[in-house]
Design a protein around this motif. Structure first.
Motif, PDB file in Angstrom:
ATOM      1  N   ASN A 142      52.918  43.210  27.769  1.00  0.00           N
ATOM      2  CA  ASN A 142      53.029  44.511  27.910  1.00  0.00           C
ATOM      3  C   ASN A 142      51.890  45.299  28.382  1.00  0.00           C
ATOM      4  N   GLY A 143      51.002  44.713  28.762  1.00  0.00           N
ATOM      5  CA  GLY A 143      49.855  45.658  29.432  1.00  0.00           C
ATOM      6  C   GLY A 143      48.822  44.415  30.146  1.00  0.00           C
ATOM      7  N   ILE A 144      47.869  44.924  31.029  1.00  0.00           N
ATOM      8  CA  ILE A 144      46.894  44.124  31.627  1.00  0.00           C
ATOM      9  C   ILE A 144      45.864  45.108  31.541  1.00  0.00           C
ATOM     10  N   ILE A 145      44.691  44.707  30.798  1.00  0.00           N
ATOM     11  CA  ILE A 145      43.414  45.684  30.605  1.00  0.00           C
ATOM     12  C   ILE A 145      42.262  44.863  31.516  1.00  0.00           C
ATOM     13  N   LEU A 146      41.897  45.765  32.328  1.00  0.00           N
ATOM     14  CA  LEU A 146      40.685  45.131  33.242  1.00  0.00           C
ATOM     15  C   LEU A 146      39.234  45.808  32.575  1.00  0.00           C
ATOM     16  N   ASP A 147      38.644  45.034  31.686  1.00  0.00           N
ATOM     17  CA  ASP A 147      37.441  45.430  31.130  1.00  0.00           C
ATOM     18  C   ASP A 147      36.013  45.212  32.186  1.00  0.00           C
ATOM     19  N   GLU A 148      35.286  46.180  31.891  1.00  0.00           N
ATOM     20  CA  GLU A 148      34.092  45.973  32.870  1.00  0.00           C
ATOM     21  C   GLU A 148      34.482  46.158  34.232  1.00  0.00           C
ATOM     22  N   ALA A 149      35.329  47.003  34.669  1.00  0.00           N
ATOM     23  CA  ALA A 149      35.936  47.194  35.973  1.00  0.00           C
ATOM     24  C   ALA A 149      35.075  47.486  36.960  1.00  0.00           C
ATOM     25  N   HIS A 150      33.900  47.907  36.881  1.00  0.00           N
ATOM     26  CA  HIS A 150      32.984  48.132  37.988  1.00  0.00           C
ATOM     27  C   HIS A 150      32.617  46.579  38.495  1.00  0.00           C
ATOM     28  N   CYS A 151      32.796  45.584  37.881  1.00  0.00           N
ATOM     29  CA  CYS A 151      32.821  44.048  38.449  1.00  0.00           C
ATOM     30  C   CYS A 151      33.422  43.771  39.711  1.00  0.00           C
ATOM     31  N   VAL A 154      34.370  46.169  41.813  1.00  0.00           N
ATOM     32  CA  VAL A 154      33.618  46.615  42.905  1.00  0.00           C
ATOM     33  C   VAL A 154      32.247  46.098  43.071  1.00  0.00           C
ATOM     34  N   ASN A 155      31.666  45.765  42.221  1.00  0.00           N
ATOM     35  CA  ASN A 155      30.339  45.040  42.742  1.00  0.00           C
ATOM     36  C   ASN A 155      30.274  43.573  43.122  1.00  0.00           C
ATOM     37  N   TRP A 156      31.377  42.997  42.542  1.00  0.00           N
ATOM     38  CA  TRP A 156      31.397  41.516  42.725  1.00  0.00           C
ATOM     39  C   TRP A 156      32.686  40.994  43.535  1.00  0.00           C
ATOM     40  N   GLY A 157      33.584  41.958  43.896  1.00  0.00           N
ATOM     41  CA  GLY A 157      34.849  41.491  44.339  1.00  0.00           C
ATOM     42  C   GLY A 157      34.664  41.117  45.853  1.00  0.00           C
ATOM     43  N   ASP A 158      33.782  41.840  46.686  1.00  0.00           N
ATOM     44  CA  ASP A 158      33.528  41.308  48.078  1.00  0.00           C
ATOM     45  C   ASP A 158      32.601  40.349  48.321  1.00  0.00           C
ATOM     46  N   THR A 159      31.859  40.030  47.502  1.00  0.00           N
ATOM     47  CA  THR A 159      30.594  39.063  48.070  1.00  0.00           C
ATOM     48  C   THR A 159      30.472  37.961  47.086  1.00  0.00           C
ATOM     49  N   ILE A 213      41.266  41.120  30.962  1.00  0.00           N
ATOM     50  CA  ILE A 213      40.918  40.277  32.011  1.00  0.00           C
ATOM     51  C   ILE A 213      39.180  40.828  32.026  1.00  0.00           C
ATOM     52  N   SER A 214      38.461  39.884  31.701  1.00  0.00           N
ATOM     53  CA  SER A 214      36.975  40.193  31.356  1.00  0.00           C
ATOM     54  C   SER A 214      35.809  39.394  32.297  1.00  0.00           C
ATOM     55  N   PRO A 215      34.820  39.591  32.667  1.00  0.00           N
ATOM     56  CA  PRO A 215      34.127  39.023  33.543  1.00  0.00           C
ATOM     57  C   PRO A 215      33.151  37.642  33.154  1.00  0.00           C
ATOM     58  N   LEU A 216      32.684  37.969  31.748  1.00  0.00           N
ATOM     59  CA  LEU A 216      31.871  36.871  31.257  1.00  0.00           C
ATOM     60  C   LEU A 216      32.289  36.416  30.016  1.00  0.00           C
ATOM     61  N   VAL A 217      32.038  34.987  30.021  1.00  0.00           N
ATOM     62  CA  VAL A 217      32.303  34.097  28.805  1.00  0.00           C
ATOM     63  C   VAL A 217      31.788  34.760  27.476  1.00  0.00           C
ATOM     64  N   ALA A 250      42.035  50.417  33.385  1.00  0.00           N
ATOM     65  CA  ALA A 250      40.845  49.646  33.893  1.00  0.00           C
ATOM     66  C   ALA A 250      39.738  50.469  33.063  1.00  0.00           C
ATOM     67  N   PHE A 251      38.718  49.931  32.555  1.00  0.00           N
ATOM     68  CA  PHE A 251      37.708  50.258  31.803  1.00  0.00           C
ATOM     69  C   PHE A 251      36.230  50.103  32.334  1.00  0.00           C
ATOM     70  N   THR A 252      35.524  51.065  32.339  1.00  0.00           N
ATOM     71  CA  THR A 252      34.138  50.952  32.814  1.00  0.00           C
ATOM     72  C   THR A 252      33.048  51.935  32.318  1.00  0.00           C
ATOM     73  N   ALA A 253      31.876  51.514  32.281  1.00  0.00           N
ATOM     74  CA  ALA A 253      30.867  52.531  31.831  1.00  0.00           C
ATOM     75  C   ALA A 253      30.392  53.314  33.011  1.00  0.00           C
ATOM     76  N   THR A 254      30.440  52.691  34.338  1.00  0.00           N
ATOM     77  CA  THR A 254      29.865  53.211  35.537  1.00  0.00           C
ATOM     78  C   THR A 254      30.837  52.986  36.670  1.00  0.00           C
ATOM     79  N   ALA A 255      31.279  54.168  37.198  1.00  0.00           N
ATOM     80  CA  ALA A 255      32.242  54.177  38.422  1.00  0.00           C
ATOM     81  C   ALA A 255      32.039  55.395  39.107  1.00  0.00           C
ATOM     82  N   ASN A 256      31.303  55.649  40.099  1.00  0.00           N
ATOM     83  CA  ASN A 256      31.134  56.997  41.242  1.00  0.00           C
ATOM     84  C   ASN A 256      32.491  57.335  41.707  1.00  0.00           C
TER      85      ASN A 256
END
Length: 483
Positions: A141-150, A152-157, A69-73, A186-192
């Motif tokens: 067999n698996g679900i990968i969430l790539d750029e998982a910070h999206c 957090v950043n986009w899921g609410d608004t 699952i990826s955020p951008l084309v 879930a994979f991301t470069a940034t998550a506090n």
């Protein structure tokens, strides 16, 4: 190959055969082993750390299909193109691909000829795709969430479908043979630490293996410069670009209008550049990306839509014409420079703090704060209008921004998902609304504090992203404050 006990020598041999590397970089090997053993995982690894291989290799070695699952084309197309050039069974689905290609991919999916299928959260939960993926014969067999910070950043608004991803696994398992295992990573470069908690909770990760790699990159030289007028800001931008000679770079702005205006101005000064934002057509975006990757364009004047997952190693500079709202966005964007490990300049321009001479930044902060407050208010009003239980799509169609409001109510603990397509109201809690508003404001203040800090900038970032021990007494020696 046995899914649970893959022979490690064969794993390494496959890795070398496909990608040509002798061995893994830490912690790639441990992550790959975790995914081969069908365990949930949360991976926070800096940009350029080799995240994609960590889920692509296990997917190729296991039987069945891995959903990515990826955020951008653009991000999907780049990764799938690279895999297809290696003759690997990967495909993508999004609403811009030609009908013939879509038909071919769906046939390959039904015949179980694919190892990796890339798709957006919205495509995943579209009726025709969901029905095919839910078929008992399609082994997942698996679900990968790539750029998982999206999430957090986009899921609410912005993209509320991210909030429903935790329901995907249990819903799929209902239609699969007994004993089926579907791991989520879930994979991301940034998550506090707060973002890590949100990702874990929303995705319903089950005792995940967690890999947290420090974001510190000693080749990124961080600087912030104050400007006293819009004209001064442009002058500082031009001066910085001139100092970089012909080297490749990126200019980040916060709006489509600024992207177009700045690129037009810089082209009149004979710079090879282009504007890039989400308002462009797919073919226009591909054209600009290719031009930049091939060095036909020296730099791109872009919004946050550009650069995610695009692999260009020789980016020598990144300038933020305006600072982003979130520290995580900032770290993502500066991280697109210097992927080859060589010294890279990262400059951020900001209005003088009082806002008397140049109120640009303060106006921008206020605009986003007001927009967010309005969305929370709208969510609370919708909670009073909608049935206690129902179809998410019905609410989205009946009420303006109804799906966004449901996503916000979910983040407040006032809504739960019965499955990917149905909601149920739990209770109304105004204190949760106020707390969430405060958290959002704190997140914005964090970026302001970074811009105004007098201590080592990398120490500030390490602290903000939870690497407290590493940050203690840290001085990078190559940010503007240290120097």
């Amino acid at each position: 190959m046995n899914d649970l006990a893959a022979d490690w020598n064969q794993v390494r041999a496959t890795f070398k055969k496909i990608w040509g590397y002798e061995d893994f970089r830490p912690p790639q090997g441990e992550i790959i082993q975790t995914l081969l053993n069908a365990k949930d995982a949360l991976i926070v690894m800096p940009t350029g750390g080799g995240k994609s291989i960590c889920f692509q290799l296990p997917a190729l070695l296991k039987s069945g299909l891995t959903l990515v699952i990826s955020p951008l084309v653009a991000l999907m197309e780049n990764q799938v193109q690279e895999l297809q050039q290696l003759n690997l069974s990967a495909a993508l689905l999004h609403n811009e691909i030609p009908r013939s290609q879509r038909k071919k991919t769906l046939q390959a999916l039904e015949k179980q000829q694919l190892k990796l299928l890339y798709l957006s959260p919205e495509t995943l939960l579209s009726t025709p795709i969901w029905e095919r993926l839910s078929h008992p014969q399609v082994k997942i067999n698996g679900i990968i969430l790539d750029e998982a910070h999206c999430l957090v950043n986009w899921g609410d608004t912005f993209r509320p479908v991210y909030r429903r991803l935790g329901t995907v696994r249990p819903a799929l398992l209902q239609s699969k043979p007994p004993g089926t295992k579907i791991a989520i990573a879930a994979f991301t470069a940034t998550a506090n630490p707060q973002a890590q908690g949100i990702i874990t909770e929303v995705l319903q990760l089950q005792t995940p293996e967690t890999f947290l790699i420090s974001p510190y990159r000693n080749n990124l030289n961080l600087r912030v410069k104050i400007t006293v007028s819009p004209g001064c800001r442009r002058h500082q931008l031009l001066k910085f670009i001139q100092s970089q000679g012909k080297q490749a770079g990126l200019v980040y702005v916060r709006s489509r209008k600024d992207s177009e205006n700045l690129s037009e101005w810089l082209r009149t000064l004979n710079y090879s550049t282009a504007a890039y934002h989400a308002g462009l057509s797919s073919s226009e975006r591909r054209y600009i990306e290719t031009g930049w990757l091939n060095d036909d364009l020296q730099f791109v004047v872009c919004t946050s839509a550009f650069g995610m997952g695009i692999n260009k190693s020789n980016v020598r500079w990144v300038i933020h014409f305006q600072a982003p709202q979130l520290l995580s966005e900032y770290l993502q964007e500066v991280g697109r420079g210097g992927r080859d490990g060589k010294s890279t300049e990262a400059l951020t321009l900001m209005s003088e703090p009082t806002g008397w001479l140049d109120p640009t930044d303060q106006q921008q902060w206020r605009f986003f704060a007001n927009k967010l407050a309005k969305q929370y208010q709208q969510a609370q009003q919708i909670a009073n209008k909608i049935p206690a239980q129902g179809e998410i799509q019905t609410i989205a169609e009946a009420l303006a921004a109804g799906d966004i409001s449901l996503g916000l109510l979910h983040s407040l603990g006032q809504v739960e998902w019965l499955d990917p397509f149905q909601y149920q109201l739990k209770f109304k809690n105004s204190s949760a609304l106020n707390q969430s508003k405060n958290n959002s404001q704190q997140t914005q203040f964090e970026m302001k504090r970074y811009l105004n800090t007098k201590r080592c900038r990398w120490q500030f970032l390490l602290n903000a992203f939870g690497f407290i021990e590493e940050a203690t007494g840290f001085k990078c020696g190559h940010c503007d404050n240290c120097r």
